[in-house]
Design a protein around this motif. Structure first.
Motif, PDB file in Angstrom:
ATOM      1  N   ALA A 159       0.818  -1.223   0.000  1.00 52.21           N
ATOM      2  CA  ALA A 159       0.000   0.000   0.000  1.00 52.21           C
ATOM      3  C   ALA A 159       0.852   1.274   0.000  1.00 52.21           C
ATOM      4  O   ALA A 159       0.323   2.365   0.150  1.00 52.21           O
ATOM      5  CB  ALA A 159      -0.939  -0.006   1.202  1.00 52.21           C
ATOM      6  N   ASN A 160       2.148   1.142  -0.187  1.00 61.77           N
ATOM      7  CA  ASN A 160       3.053   2.296  -0.224  1.00 61.77           C
ATOM      8  C   ASN A 160       3.305   2.729  -1.659  1.00 61.77           C
ATOM      9  O   ASN A 160       4.379   2.534  -2.204  1.00 61.77           O
ATOM     10  CB  ASN A 160       4.377   1.960   0.468  1.00 61.77           C
ATOM     11  CG  ASN A 160       4.183   1.698   1.929  1.00 61.77           C
ATOM     12  OD1 ASN A 160       3.432   2.409   2.600  1.00 61.77           O
ATOM     13  ND2 ASN A 160       4.823   0.665   2.438  1.00 61.77           N
ATOM     14  N   TYR A 161       2.281   3.296  -2.286  1.00 60.23           N
ATOM     15  CA  TYR A 161       2.404   3.828  -3.638  1.00 60.23           C
ATOM     16  C   TYR A 161       1.847   5.245  -3.647  1.00 60.23           C
ATOM     17  O   TYR A 161       1.247   5.704  -2.683  1.00 60.23           O
ATOM     18  CB  TYR A 161       1.708   2.934  -4.669  1.00 60.23           C
ATOM     19  CG  TYR A 161       0.237   2.693  -4.418  1.00 60.23           C
ATOM     20  CD1 TYR A 161      -0.740   3.543  -4.935  1.00 60.23           C
ATOM     21  CD2 TYR A 161      -0.177   1.599  -3.672  1.00 60.23           C
ATOM     22  CE1 TYR A 161      -2.085   3.310  -4.709  1.00 60.23           C
ATOM     23  CE2 TYR A 161      -1.521   1.358  -3.440  1.00 60.23           C
ATOM     24  CZ  TYR A 161      -2.472   2.217  -3.968  1.00 60.23           C
ATOM     25  OH  TYR A 161      -3.799   1.987  -3.744  1.00 60.23           O
ATOM     26  N   GLN A 183      -6.768   5.956   2.131  1.00 54.36           N
ATOM     27  CA  GLN A 183      -7.197   4.588   2.397  1.00 54.36           C
ATOM     28  C   GLN A 183      -6.643   3.608   1.358  1.00 54.36           C
ATOM     29  O   GLN A 183      -7.363   2.848   0.729  1.00 54.36           O
ATOM     30  CB  GLN A 183      -8.723   4.503   2.484  1.00 54.36           C
ATOM     31  CG  GLN A 183      -9.294   5.359   3.590  1.00 54.36           C
ATOM     32  CD  GLN A 183     -10.809   5.293   3.664  1.00 54.36           C
ATOM     33  OE1 GLN A 183     -11.432   4.396   3.123  1.00 54.36           O
ATOM     34  NE2 GLN A 183     -11.403   6.261   4.343  1.00 54.36           N
ATOM     35  N   PHE A 184      -5.318   3.634   1.186  1.00 52.92           N
ATOM     36  CA  PHE A 184      -4.647   2.808   0.189  1.00 52.92           C
ATOM     37  C   PHE A 184      -4.607   1.340   0.595  1.00 52.92           C
ATOM     38  O   PHE A 184      -4.302   1.008   1.734  1.00 52.92           O
ATOM     39  CB  PHE A 184      -3.198   3.285   0.006  1.00 52.92           C
ATOM     40  CG  PHE A 184      -3.076   4.682  -0.523  1.00 52.92           C
ATOM     41  CD1 PHE A 184      -3.129   4.920  -1.885  1.00 52.92           C
ATOM     42  CD2 PHE A 184      -2.901   5.755   0.330  1.00 52.92           C
ATOM     43  CE1 PHE A 184      -3.010   6.207  -2.382  1.00 52.92           C
ATOM     44  CE2 PHE A 184      -2.785   7.050  -0.151  1.00 52.92           C
ATOM     45  CZ  PHE A 184      -2.837   7.274  -1.522  1.00 52.92           C
ATOM     46  N   MET A 205       1.084   5.304  -9.001  1.00 56.64           N
ATOM     47  CA  MET A 205       2.396   4.811  -9.423  1.00 56.64           C
ATOM     48  C   MET A 205       3.082   4.079  -8.281  1.00 56.64           C
ATOM     49  O   MET A 205       3.070   4.549  -7.157  1.00 56.64           O
ATOM     50  CB  MET A 205       3.272   5.985  -9.858  1.00 56.64           C
ATOM     51  CG  MET A 205       2.730   6.733 -11.047  1.00 56.64           C
ATOM     52  SD  MET A 205       3.674   8.217 -11.433  1.00 56.64           S
ATOM     53  CE  MET A 205       2.902   9.372 -10.289  1.00 56.64           C
ATOM     54  N   GLY A 206       3.643   2.933  -8.578  1.00 57.06           N
ATOM     55  CA  GLY A 206       4.369   2.155  -7.588  1.00 57.06           C
ATOM     56  C   GLY A 206       4.870   0.868  -8.223  1.00 57.06           C
ATOM     57  O   GLY A 206       4.828   0.703  -9.447  1.00 57.06           O
ATOM     58  N   TYR A 207       5.321  -0.069  -7.392  1.00 57.29           N
ATOM     59  CA  TYR A 207       5.836  -1.342  -7.903  1.00 57.29           C
ATOM     60  C   TYR A 207       4.755  -2.412  -7.866  1.00 57.29           C
ATOM     61  O   TYR A 207       3.994  -2.512  -6.908  1.00 57.29           O
ATOM     62  CB  TYR A 207       7.061  -1.793  -7.101  1.00 57.29           C
ATOM     63  CG  TYR A 207       8.277  -0.979  -7.476  1.00 57.29           C
ATOM     64  CD1 TYR A 207       9.006  -1.290  -8.613  1.00 57.29           C
ATOM     65  CD2 TYR A 207       8.659   0.121  -6.713  1.00 57.29           C
ATOM     66  CE1 TYR A 207      10.110  -0.522  -8.979  1.00 57.29           C
ATOM     67  CE2 TYR A 207       9.758   0.884  -7.074  1.00 57.29           C
ATOM     68  CZ  TYR A 207      10.476   0.553  -8.212  1.00 57.29           C
ATOM     69  OH  TYR A 207      11.556   1.313  -8.572  1.00 57.29           O
ATOM     70  N   LYS A 208       4.700  -3.210  -8.930  1.00 57.76           N
ATOM     71  CA  LYS A 208       3.666  -4.237  -9.043  1.00 57.76           C
ATOM     72  C   LYS A 208       3.912  -5.388  -8.081  1.00 57.76           C
ATOM     73  O   LYS A 208       5.034  -5.622  -7.635  1.00 57.76           O
ATOM     74  CB  LYS A 208       3.544  -4.748 -10.469  1.00 57.76           C
ATOM     75  CG  LYS A 208       4.700  -5.593 -10.936  1.00 57.76           C
ATOM     76  CD  LYS A 208       4.459  -6.102 -12.352  1.00 57.76           C
ATOM     77  CE  LYS A 208       5.636  -6.988 -12.742  1.00 57.76           C
ATOM     78  NZ  LYS A 208       5.257  -8.032 -13.631  1.00 57.76           N
ATOM     79  N   ALA A 209       2.827  -6.084  -7.793  1.00 56.17           N
ATOM     80  CA  ALA A 209       2.892  -7.240  -6.894  1.00 56.17           C
ATOM     81  C   ALA A 209       3.661  -8.373  -7.548  1.00 56.17           C
ATOM     82  O   ALA A 209       3.746  -8.475  -8.727  1.00 56.17           O
ATOM     83  CB  ALA A 209       1.480  -7.701  -6.550  1.00 56.17           C
TER      84      ALA A 209
END
Length: 142
Positions: free
Chosen positions: A88-90, A111-112, A138-142
């Motif tokens: 949830a850190n995106y 509420q990510f 934007m962030g890194y995919k699972a």
């Protein structure tokens, strides 16, 4: 050779803030992948969209950009992402849709979770706004 040139053109476009020229995706051959990896350059490997108009881009290092247009139906509305993030850190934000002259209100995101976030969008009376928003995450995919 065409794939190699496409990747290099895409990198030039990204570095010059012209990412729209990279839309459509490219597949680098193994030599180009090795060179780009060795110099620490990320490159676009996949793009896609959903039936409801959400779009995404996946880069070689797992970085993902997801985006869409949204008309809130409640003051707190959940946006479901087309791809899950690693955690949830995106980063996500929303802006008024550029062609919607009826927008009036204030909004924010929170509420990510790995697969969604909430947009709070209210008008002056604390009701649902009448306009639409564009969002990007934007962030890194699972």
């Amino acid at each position: 050779m065409k794939a190699s040139l496409s990747v290099l053109n895409c990198l030039w476009s990204l570095e010059n803030e012209r990412s729209s020229e990279c839309w459509g995706g490219v597949s680098a051959d193994p030599v180009v992948s090795a060179v780009l990896g060795a110099v620490g350059k990320r490159y676009l490997v996949e793009t896609g969209s959903t039936d409801d108009g959400k779009e995404y881009e996946i880069y070689s290092d797992g970085w993902v950009i997801q985006k869409g247009k949204f008309k809130p139906t409640a003051t707190n509305s959940t946006v479901t992402l087309p791809l899950a993030f690693r955690d949830a850190n995106y980063f996500a934000f929303a802006i008024p849709w550029r062609e919607d002259a009826t927008f009036a209100g204030r909004f924010g995101v929170g509420q990510f979770t790995e697969t969604s976030f909430v947009i709070r969008a209210v008008n002056a009376s604390e009701g649902v706004i009448s306009g639409s928003l564009e969002w990007i995450a934007m962030g890194y995919k699972a």
